[in-house]
Design a protein around this motif. Structure first.
Motif, PDB file in Angstrom:
ATOM      1  N   PRO A   1       0.837  -1.207   0.000  1.00  0.00           N
ATOM      2  CA  PRO A   1       0.000   0.000   0.000  1.00  0.00           C
ATOM      3  C   PRO A   1       0.869   1.253   0.000  1.00  0.00           C
ATOM      4  CG  PRO A   1      -0.781  -1.568   1.629  1.00  0.00           C
ATOM      5  CD  PRO A   1       0.535  -2.093   1.139  1.00  0.00           C
ATOM      6  N   THR A   2       0.415   2.268  -0.718  1.00  0.00           N
ATOM      7  CA  THR A   2       1.162   3.508  -0.869  1.00  0.00           C
ATOM      8  C   THR A   2       0.289   4.687  -0.466  1.00  0.00           C
ATOM      9  OG1 THR A   2       2.432   2.593  -2.707  1.00  0.00           O
ATOM     10  CG2 THR A   2       2.423   4.977  -2.473  1.00  0.00           C
ATOM     11  N   LEU A   3       0.809   5.542   0.421  1.00  0.00           N
ATOM     12  CA  LEU A   3       0.120   6.755   0.835  1.00  0.00           C
ATOM     13  C   LEU A   3       0.958   7.958   0.420  1.00  0.00           C
ATOM     14  CD1 LEU A   3      -0.861   5.737   4.491  1.00  0.00           C
ATOM     15  CD2 LEU A   3      -2.105   5.279   2.365  1.00  0.00           C
ATOM     16  N   ALA A   4       0.308   9.113   0.249  1.00  0.00           N
ATOM     17  CA  ALA A   4       1.048  10.297  -0.180  1.00  0.00           C
ATOM     18  C   ALA A   4       0.365  11.572   0.293  1.00  0.00           C
ATOM     19  CB  ALA A   4       1.173  10.327  -1.705  1.00  0.00           C
ATOM     20  N   THR A   5       1.183  12.557   0.631  1.00  0.00           N
ATOM     21  CA  THR A   5       0.738  13.934   0.751  1.00  0.00           C
ATOM     22  C   THR A   5       1.640  14.767  -0.148  1.00  0.00           C
ATOM     23  OG1 THR A   5       0.160  15.733   2.265  1.00  0.00           O
ATOM     24  CG2 THR A   5       2.194  14.495   2.756  1.00  0.00           C
ATOM     25  N   TRP A   6       1.427  16.075  -0.180  1.00  0.00           N
ATOM     26  CA  TRP A   6       2.250  16.895  -1.057  1.00  0.00           C
ATOM     27  C   TRP A   6       3.028  17.942  -0.275  1.00  0.00           C
ATOM     28  CZ3 TRP A   6      -2.176  19.446  -4.433  1.00  0.00           C
ATOM     29  CH2 TRP A   6      -2.981  20.248  -3.624  1.00  0.00           C
ATOM     30  N   ASP A   7       4.027  18.525  -0.950  1.00  0.00           N
ATOM     31  CA  ASP A   7       4.746  19.690  -0.443  1.00  0.00           C
ATOM     32  C   ASP A   7       4.681  20.765  -1.523  1.00  0.00           C
ATOM     33  OD1 ASP A   7       6.004  20.971   1.676  1.00  0.00           O
ATOM     34  OD2 ASP A   7       8.003  20.487   0.962  1.00  0.00           O
ATOM     35  N   ASP A   8       5.556  21.743  -1.456  1.00  0.00           N
ATOM     36  CA  ASP A   8       5.388  22.907  -2.323  1.00  0.00           C
ATOM     37  C   ASP A   8       5.570  22.609  -3.811  1.00  0.00           C
ATOM     38  OD1 ASP A   8       8.039  22.406  -1.595  1.00  0.00           O
ATOM     39  OD2 ASP A   8       8.653  24.500  -1.725  1.00  0.00           O
ATOM     40  N   HIS A   9       6.554  21.773  -4.168  1.00  0.00           N
ATOM     41  CA  HIS A   9       6.868  21.602  -5.586  1.00  0.00           C
ATOM     42  C   HIS A   9       5.820  20.787  -6.328  1.00  0.00           C
ATOM     43  CE1 HIS A   9      10.682  23.647  -5.290  1.00  0.00           C
ATOM     44  NE2 HIS A   9      10.982  22.922  -4.212  1.00  0.00           N
ATOM     45  N   ASP A  10       5.238  19.769  -5.695  1.00  0.00           N
ATOM     46  CA  ASP A  10       4.136  19.060  -6.357  1.00  0.00           C
ATOM     47  C   ASP A  10       2.812  19.788  -6.145  1.00  0.00           C
ATOM     48  OD1 ASP A  10       4.595  18.280  -3.724  1.00  0.00           O
ATOM     49  OD2 ASP A  10       4.129  16.176  -4.032  1.00  0.00           O
ATOM     50  N   PHE A  11       2.728  20.637  -5.135  1.00  0.00           N
ATOM     51  CA  PHE A  11       1.600  21.556  -4.989  1.00  0.00           C
ATOM     52  C   PHE A  11       1.550  22.495  -6.184  1.00  0.00           C
ATOM     53  CE2 PHE A  11       0.060  25.608  -2.861  1.00  0.00           C
ATOM     54  CZ  PHE A  11      -1.265  25.221  -2.721  1.00  0.00           C
ATOM     55  N   GLY A  12       2.731  23.003  -6.573  1.00  0.00           N
ATOM     56  CA  GLY A  12       2.787  23.797  -7.799  1.00  0.00           C
ATOM     57  C   GLY A  12       3.675  25.016  -7.774  1.00  0.00           C
TER      58      GLY A  12
END
Length: 393
Positions: free
Chosen positions: A192-203
């Motif tokens: 199983p894979t979980l993810a959140t984002w930070d600034d660079h994938d935020f945009g």
């Protein structure tokens, strides 16, 4: 045999094709493998070797076989019929340019994820891997190494691509680049894979709630990590932001994983004199927020749920002191609010995990009852930091 639909010879009749395919699926079924049938992409008008709509006839035969054997069907034909002409290499050609193949890759990956064995909530999880910061255009051999460790859970902590754009087609293409990597595919297939984002994938670098494309970026993030929206989409899709929670294991060994969103709602930061880590300064403005009211209320409710171990995933460091970089210490009231919340909810056995810094370190606070609080920072997957770790912790 020639690729000439007028004077050439038909290699395999429709009837023989269906018979051959049925025999092949029967053999594959005996192996116990999970099967997905991806049908033939569109045959455009003017293609030299194939008659118009032959793809529909042969795909219909294949669909009958797959239905008889209860094999999942991935309709690439329908997808490619929606393609704009510029996604094909040239008029009348069945091949695509890179953007077209990236679209195909996204749908293939999503189809595979839907049939991967899901870890039951009653299954104990003990081998958890995490990290952040992937330059999608660089080699990422560490992903193969992670898979070789037989993880039971993988957590991506943000900067999972370097999007840095307000052009959503560019952002989508960069996700497709990551999704097409063989090591990434193998890792996602292993657990199983979980993810959140930070600034660079935020945009946008160091961005927050003032990023104008945050809603569009969220949709692309969720389509990539959760699959295309459907009737069984998780609750995280029904609200702004990518924060989420997951539970693993039985009572007595229950793991709670809380994924925070430190971008969608975050207020603008205060800039000052540049220091070793950057130019951000602590800001005591009581009106500023890291998580936003809705996420704070949600977080309190999650911390009151029973769990034996709690992992709080924050894209940026929680414990580290400010030295100009992005950390929770830039909004000290919000950082203290988190510490107060951990005490008032009596949340037990909490550990923070974080990324962003392009190095690994373990930070700790001793004055957080009832236990010492740790923040384990791990990054980057494929980037070296030239300076090292001079920031205070």
């Amino acid at each position: 045999g020639r690729r000439d639909k007028v004077r050439g010879t038909l290699t395999t009749s429709l009837e023989q094709y269906e018979k051959n395919l049925d025999q092949l699926v029967t053999r594959l079924r005996k192996t116990g493998a999970v099967l997905i049938w991806a049908n033939t992409t569109v045959v455009p008008e003017g293609e030299a070797g194939r008659k118009l709509n032959d793809d529909l006839s042969y795909n219909a035969a294949a669909a009958r076989v797959m239905q008889n054997h209860d094999v999942q069907f991935n309709d690439l034909n329908r997808l490619t019929r929606s393609f704009a002409p510029e996604l094909f290499t040239k008029p009348g050609d069945v091949h695509f340019k890179s953007d077209g193949y990236n679209r195909l890759a996204e749908q293939v990956a999503a189809s595979i994820r839907t049939v991967l064995p899901q870890r039951s909530e009653s299954t104990t999880v003990s081998r958890i891997l995490f990290g952040s910061c992937i330059k999608q255009d660089r080699p990422m051999p560490i992903l193969e190494t992670l898979t070789d460790q037989n993880p039971e859970l993988m957590i991506f902590l943000g900067d999972n691509i370097y999007g840095d754009t307000e052009d959503m087609d560019v952002l989508r293409a960069k996700y497709a680049k990551l999704g097409a990597d063989a090591g990434f595919q193998r890792l996602r297939a292993s657990c199983p894979t979980l993810a959140t984002w930070d600034d660079h994938d935020f945009g946008v670098n160091d961005g927050g709630a003032d990023y104008p494309m945050r809603k569009e970026s969220e949709q692309i993030f969720e389509n990539f990590w959760l699959g295309e929206a459907d009737a069984e989409s998780p609750a995280s899709r029904s609200r702004p932001g990518v924060y989420d929670v997951h539970l693993f294991g039985p009572t007595g060994e229950k793991l709670q994983v809380i994924l925070l969103d430190t971008r969608f709602f975050r207020s603008p930061l205060k800039r000052g004199e540049k220091r070793v880590g950057g130019s951000w300064m602590p800001d005591d403005d009581p009106a500023k927020t890291m998580l936003g009211d809705a996420q704070w209320k949600w977080l309190e409710a999650q911390l009151r749920q029973p769990a034996d171990v709690r992992i709080i995933a924050s894209s940026i460091q929680f414990i580290a002191e400010d030295a100009g970089q992005e950390t929770w210490s830039n909004l000290p009231r919000e950082r203290q609010r988190m510490l107060n919340l951990l005490k008032t909810t009596k949340a037990n056995n909490v550990i923070f995990i974080s990324g962003d810094r392009h190095w690994s370190e373990l930070s700790a606070l001793d004055d957080v009852a009832p236990n010492r609080l740790y923040d384990f920072t791990s990054s980057s997957f494929n980037q070296l930091h030239q300076r090292g770790t001079p920031t205070k912790n």
